[in-house]
Design a protein around this motif. Structure first.
Motif, short mmCIF file in Angstrom:
data_model
loop_
_atom_site.label_atom_id
_atom_site.label_comp_id
_atom_site.label_asym_id
_atom_site.label_seq_id
_atom_site.Cartn_x
_atom_site.Cartn_y
_atom_site.Cartn_z
N MET B 1 0.85 -1.21 0.00
CA MET B 1 0.00 0.00 0.00
C MET B 1 0.87 1.24 0.00
O MET B 1 1.88 1.31 0.69
N VAL B 3 1.32 5.04 0.84
CA VAL B 3 0.76 6.10 1.67
C VAL B 3 1.68 7.31 1.59
O VAL B 3 2.89 7.18 1.52
N SER B 4 1.09 8.51 1.55
CA SER B 4 1.92 9.70 1.55
C SER B 4 1.52 10.62 2.68
O SER B 4 0.34 10.81 2.94
N SER B 5 2.51 11.15 3.33
CA SER B 5 2.26 12.04 4.45
C SER B 5 1.65 13.35 3.97
O SER B 5 1.79 13.73 2.80
N SER B 6 1.00 14.00 4.90
CA SER B 6 0.33 15.26 4.54
C SER B 6 1.31 16.41 4.35
O SER B 6 0.91 17.54 4.14
N ILE B 7 2.62 16.14 4.45
CA ILE B 7 3.56 17.22 4.17
C ILE B 7 4.23 17.04 2.80
O ILE B 7 5.03 17.86 2.40
N ARG B 8 3.90 15.98 2.11
CA ARG B 8 4.53 15.73 0.81
C ARG B 8 3.89 16.62 -0.25
O ARG B 8 2.71 16.49 -0.54
N ARG B 102 15.74 6.43 -2.53
CA ARG B 102 14.28 6.48 -2.78
C ARG B 102 13.76 7.91 -2.91
O ARG B 102 12.71 8.25 -2.38
#
Lengths: 428, 454
Positions: B1, B3-8, B102
Motif C-alpha cells: 500500500m 501512503v503519503s504524508s500530509s507534508i509531501r 528512494r
C-alpha cells in the motif's frame, strides 16, 4: 494517526530493575578489570625502564589516554544520534519516523561527555597533548620547537603561547554548548509535537535541523583537529576532520541499530519491522564503505607522496610492535566484515547478523580511535589490555544507562509525527 | 500500500493523468522540429565548426598551438577536462544515488541529466586524448596493449592510467543505465508511431513487450546498475583528484582532495542540470513535471555541496597555516594575492558565497535567480580547477622558472569545440528522445498527498 492498527503509540520503555542491574553489573565488571589493569601497571614489571627514557612511564598516563579515547568515542556516538535525527528531518525522510526518539535520546550523554572531556583535559593535558608543554615555546632553548610554536596560536590565542590554552578551551565549550543547545531544542520540539500534534512542529524541527547541520559541519571537523589531530602535534592532514566524522558516523549507526534490535526483542517498537531494520543495515553497510574510502584516501595519498612529515604518522603505527597488527584488525572489522556479511539482503533483515556485525563494528571503531590516540600519547607503552577493556566497558555501561533511563521517561514513538503512517506502510 | 504524508508536496502538478504524461512528453518527439530548436541547433553547429578549426590546428600542428610552457605543462586542457568530468557527475548521481535513497523527485529529471552526463564525459575525454599529441597511436599509451614500439608500456603506478579505467567504466555503466531506462519509453513511442518511425523506435526498444515479467527484470537491472554506479560516481572524481593529490606539488598534495572533488563535481553537475532543465521545461512546456519543487530541491543540493566545497577550501587554507610548511603556506598566499588573485576571488565568490543565496526561499524558488546562479556556479567551478592547476604550477620550485600562463586562441577554440559538441548532442537528444522518463513519472504520479497541510 496510524489508523486501522492497534499499535500502542503511547508505549513507554520500562527500564526494569533487573535490566538496570545487568547494565550496572557490566559496568562494575569493567571497573574491576580496570582496577586490575591499574594494579598490573603499578606493580607489573616494566623491564625496559632504560636509561634512555627521559621520564619513566607512569601507569596514570595510560589511564588518561584511555579516558581520552572513550571521551572522544562516546561523544561521537552521542552527537551522531542528534545528527542522524536532524538528517531525517532535513531530508524529509518518512521511513524512520518511529525511530527518531531513539536517535535523539543519545544526546543525553552530551552534557556528561562535556564534563568528562573538560575534566580529563585539565587533569591530564601534559600527558595527552605535547603542545601543552610551555618549554616547547621557549625560544633559544634546546626544547624549543619551531613547528609547534608556529601553530601555538591555534591553542593559546589571545594569551601568550605556553600559558593557558584559552582558544582551545573556548572552542571545546562552544562546541559542547551549541550541541547541547540544539539537542535540547530538537528534543523539546519533538516532545511538544506529542502533546499538541499538527504539522507545524515538523516544519520547525526541519528548520532547526538545517541550522544544526550547518554548525555540525564546521564543529565536527574542528573538534577532530582539536581533540585528536593535535595529539600528534607536528602532523597534519586536511582529510582528518571527515575521517573522524566517518568513524563516528558508522559507530553511531551501529549503536542505533543495536538499540532498535534490543527494544524489538523486548517487545517494544512494534511498528518497526524488517523493512526499517533493513534500511538501518543498508546505512551501516554503505557508511562502512564510506569510512573505508576516507581511510584509504588519506592513507594512499600520504603513502604515495611519501613526504616524511606526513608519512611518519603511518610509519609510527605500521612499524610498531604494539600497534602494527591493529591496523589490520581495524580494516578487517570495519571494512571486510560489514562488506561481506551485510552484502546480502537477508543479512540486513535478520537481527542475528546485524547484532553480530554491529557489535564488532562498535569495537572496531573504538580500535580506530585507539589507533588515533594511543601512539601519539603513549608510544610503545600502549596496547590493548585489561585497562582498555575495563574502561571501555565502564563507559559503555554508563552510556547505555543514560540512554535507557532517559528513553524510559517519554514516549518511545513520536506519536504525532506526520510521517508515521508512511513509515507504517514502509515496504522495501 | 502506498501512503503519503500530509507534508509531501505533489511531484507532478496540474492534475495530470497517465495519458497526459505520454502525450506531453511524446509531443516534441513526434512533432516537426520547431523554429527555435532549429535555430539553437544551427547555433551549436556554428560553434562546433568554429571550434573544429582549433581542434584541427592542434592535431595538425601539435600541442605547441596551446599556451603551455615548460613550467605550466597543464593548464586549460586539464582544467576543461576536470570541469566536464565534474559536470558529468550529476546524471548518475541523480539516477543511481537518489534511486538508492528512494528520492522520487528524481524521475522527472533523471533522463536529461543522464544524457548530459554522457555528453559531458565525451567532452572531457577529448582533452587527455588530444593532449597526447598523436592520439592515433594513443591506445598504445593509454591501454596495456602489447606492441612493437620498444619498451612502451603503460605505467600502472600513475593515476592518469587509473583515470583511463575509471572514466571508461563510468562511461560504459552510465550509458547502459541511460539506455535501459529509455527502452520502455521507446516502446511507448513505437506503439504510437507508424511507418518508418515505427521501425526505428521498434528497433531501439529491443522488442519491449511491457509484460509483468519484463518490468520485473527492468526493475532489478535498474537496482543492480544503481548499486554499481554509486561507487563509480565516487571513484571517478576521486581518481581525477589523485591526478593532482598524489604528487608533491604544494597546493596539489592534500588528503582532502578525493571527497572534496566529488562534492565539487556534484555541485557543478547539478548547476548544469539546472541550466539545461530550466530551458527545456520552458521550451517543451513541461512545467508540470519539472516543477518549482524540483528546482528548489536541486538548489538545496547546490547549497549542501557548495558548502562542503567551501569548508574544504577553508580546511586546506587552515591546514596550510597549521602545517608550518613554508611552501604550502606560500602556495595559498600566492593564490589569494599573487598574480592570479582575480581567478581565486572569482572562484570564492562564485562557489562559496553565491550558492549561500539559496538559503532564501524567495531566491531558490525563483526561476530567473536559479538560472543565473546555476551559470555562476559553473563559472566558479571552472575557475576552481584553473586556480588549483595553474596557480600551483606557475611558481616552480626554482624561482628562475616562475612564469605566467597565457591561453592562445587555440586553447579557447578547443574549449569552444566542446561547447558546440555538447550543445549539438543535447539538442538532438531533446528532439528525438523523450526528455522525461515517462514510465517512471507514471509510477510516482499518485504518490503525493492530496492535500498538503502546513
Amino acid at each position: 494517526m496510524a489508523q486501522g492498527t492497534n499499535y500502542n503509540l503511547d508505549q513507554k520503555f520500562d527500564f526494569t530493575a533487573g535490566l538496570k542491574k545487568t547494565v550496572i553489573t557490566v559496568g562494575v565488571a569493567g571497573a574491576v578489570l580496570l582496577v586490575l589493569g591499574i594494579l598490573l601497571g603499578m606493580f607489573g614489571g616494566h623491564g625496559h625502564e632504560g636509561d634512555a627514557d627521559h621520564h619513566a612511564f607512569h601507569w596514570s598516563q595510560r589511564l588518561f589516554a584511555n579516558l581520552w579515547i572513550n571521551n572522544v568515542y562516546f561523544t561521537g556516538i552521542a552527537i551522531i544520534g542528534v545528527f542522524f535525527f536532524a538528517i531525517q528531518y532535513a531530508a524529509q525522510a518518512g521511513w524512520s519516523a518511529p525511530l527518531v526518539r531513539l536517535m535523539i535520546s543519545f544526546g543525553h550523554w552530551l552534557p556528561i561527555a562535556a564534563v568528562l572531556m573538560l575534566g580529563t583535559f585539565f587533569i591530564a593535558n601534559h600527558d595527552l597533548f605535547h603542545w601543552t608543554h610551555s618549554y616547547v615555546y621557549d625560544k633559544g632553548t634546546e626544547t624549543y620547537d619551531r613547528i609547534i610554536d608556529g601553530k601555538g596560536a591555534f591553542f593559546y590565542w589571545p594569551l601568550e603561547k605556553g600559558t593557558f590554552p584559552v582558544f582551545f578551551i573556548v572552542r571545546m565549550i562552544l562546541f559542547f554548548g551549541f550541541w547541547v543547545f540544539f539537542f535540547n531544542k530538537l528534543k523539546n520540539l519533538s516532545q511538544q509535537e506529542d502533546l499538541h500534534g499538527g504539522n507545524s512542529y515538523w516544519y520547525a524541527m526541519r528548520k532547526w535541523s538545517a541550522i544544526f547541520l550547518v554548525f555540525f559541519a564546521v564543529s565536527s571537523s574542528m573538534s577532530a583537529w582539536d581533540w585528536v589531530m593535535s595529539i600528534d602535534t607536528h602532523w597534519f592532514s586536511t582529510l582528518f576532520g571527515w575521517y573522524v566524522f566517518a568513524s563516528w558516523f558508522v559507530a553511531g549507526l551501529s549503536a542505533i541499530t543495536l538499540f532498535i534490535l534490543f527494544l524489538k526483542d523486548r517487545g517494544y517498537l512494534e511498528m518497526v519491522n524488517q523493512n526499517h531494520i533493513h534500511d538501518m543495515g543498508k546505512y551501516v553497510f554503505a557508511f562502512s564503505i564510506f569510512w573505508t574510502y576516507i581511510w584509504f584516501s588519506q592513507f594512499l595519498l600520504i603513502y604515495y607522496a611519501n613526504i616524511p612529515e606526513e608519512s611518519v604518522y603511518f610509519i609510527e603505527r605500521l612499524s610498531s610492535d604494539v600497534y602494527g597488527s591493529f591496523i589490520y584488525v581495524n580494516i578487517g572489522l570495519n571494512f571486510v566484515l560489514p562488506f561481506f556479511v551485510l552484502m546480502t539482503r537477508d543479512s540486513k533483515r535478520h537481527g542475528v547478523f546485524l547484532k553480530l556485525v554491529c557489535t564488532l563494528i562498535l569495537f572496531g571503531h573504538w580500535i580506530d580511535f585507539f589507533l588515533m590516540i594511543q601512539p601519539g600519547t603513549l608510544g610503545h607503552n600502549g596496547g590493548i589490555g585489561l585497562m582498555e577493556i575495563g574502561l571501555l566497558l565502564v563507559y559503555a555501561s554508563a552510556f547505555v544507562l543514560v540512554v535507557l533511563t532517559n528513553l524510559s521517561k517519554g514516549n518511545l514513538i513520536a506519536k504525532n509525527h506526520p510521517m508515521l503512517e508512511e513509515s507504517l506502510h514502509h515496504h522495501i | 500500500m502506498q501512503v503519503s504524508s500530509s507534508i509531501r508536496e505533489p511531484l507532478v502538478t496540474g492534475g495530470k493523468t497517465y495519458k497526459d504524461v505520454t502525450n506531453d512528453v511524446s509531443r516534441q518527439v513526434e512533432g516537426k522540429p520547431t523554429l527555435s530548436w532549429l535555430l539553437a541547433l544551427g547555433g551549436s553547429l556554428v560553434v562546433l565548426l568554429l571550434g573544429s578549426l582549433a581542434l584541427v590546428a592542434t592535431l595538425w600542428e601539435g600541442i605547441g598551438m596551446w599556451g603551455l610552457n615548460k613550467t605550466v605543462g597543464w593548464a586549460w586542457d586539464i582544467t576543461n577536462f576536470v570541469w566536464w568530468v565534474g559536470i558529468g557527475h550529476a546524471g548518475t548521481l541523480i539516477s543511481a544515488v537518489l534511486l538508492l535513497f528512494r528520492q522520487k523527485w528524481r524521475t522527472s529529471i533523471n533522463r536529461a541529466a543522464e544524457a548530459m552526463t554522457i555528453f559531458a564525459v565525451i567532452c572531457a575525454a577529448l582533452f587527455p586524448l588530444i593532449h597526447m599529441g598523436r592520439p592515433w597511436i594513443g591506445a598504445i599509451w593509454a591501454l596495456p596493449l602489447p606492441n612493437t614500439y620498444g619498451s612502451l608500456w603503460v605505467n600502472f603506478n600513475s593515476p592518469l592510467l587509473w583515470d583511463v579505467f575509471a572514466i571508461s567504466t563510468y562511461f560504459a555503466v552510465s550509458l547502459v543505465f541511460w539506455y535501459i531506462g529509455l527502452i520502455p519509453d521507446f516502446a511507448t513511442i513505437r506503439d504510437r508511431a507508424t511507418g518508418m518511425r515505427r521501425t526505428i523506435y521498434g528497433a531501439l526498444s529491443f522488442g519491449w513487450d511491457g509484460a509483468a515479467k519484463t518490468w520485473m527484470r527492468y526493475e532489478s537491472v535498474s537496482l543492480i546498475l544503481a548499486g554499481l554506479a554509486t561507487p563509480l560516481v565516487l571513484s571517478v572524481h576521486t581518481i581525477v583528484s589523485f591526478d593532482f593529490a598524489t604528487s608533491v606539488i604544494p597546493g596539489w598534495h592534500t588528503t582532502i582532495f578525493p571527497p572534496y572533488f566529488v562534492a565539487g563535481a556534484i555541485f557543478s553537475g547539478f548547476a548544469m542540470v539546472l541550466t539545461l532543465m530550466i530551458i527545456t521545461r520552458k521550451v517543451f512546456k513541461l512545467q508540470d513535471y519539472i516543477t518549482i519543487g524540483h528546482i528548489e530541491l536541486m538548489n538545496i543540493v547546490i547549497i549542501i555541496t557548495g558548502s562542503i566545497v567551501g569548508i574544504a577550501y577553508i580546511t586546506e587554507f587552515f591546514i596550510a597555516w597549521y602545517s608550518g610548511v613554508a611552501a604550502e603556506q606560500y602556495a595559498f598566499v600566492n593564490r589569494m594575492f599573487g598574480p592570479y588573485w582575480w581567478a581565486y576571488w572569482s572562484m570564492m565568490t562564485c562557489n562559496v558565497i553565491s550558492p549561500q543565496l539559496f538559503w532564501f526561499k524567495k531566491i531558490r524558488t525563483s526561476i530567473v535567480a536559479t538560472f543565473i546562479l546555476s551559470i555562476v556556479v559553473n563559472i566558479g567551478m571552472w575557475f576552481e580547477r584553473f586556480v588549483i592547476i595553474v596557480t600551483s604550477l606557475h611558481r616552480d620550485f626554482l624561482p628562475s622558472s616562475w612564469v605566467m600562463f597565457y591561453p592562445t586562441i587555440t586553447d579557447v577554440g578547443v574549449y569552444l569545440f566542446t561547447f558546440g559538441f555538447f550543445g549539438t548532442c543535447f539538442l538532438l537528444f531533446a528532439k528525438f528522445f523523450p526528455v522525461i522518463n515517462m514510465a517512471e513519472v507514471k509510477a510516482v504520479l499518485k504518490s503525493s498527498s492530496e492535500k498538503v497541510v502546513k
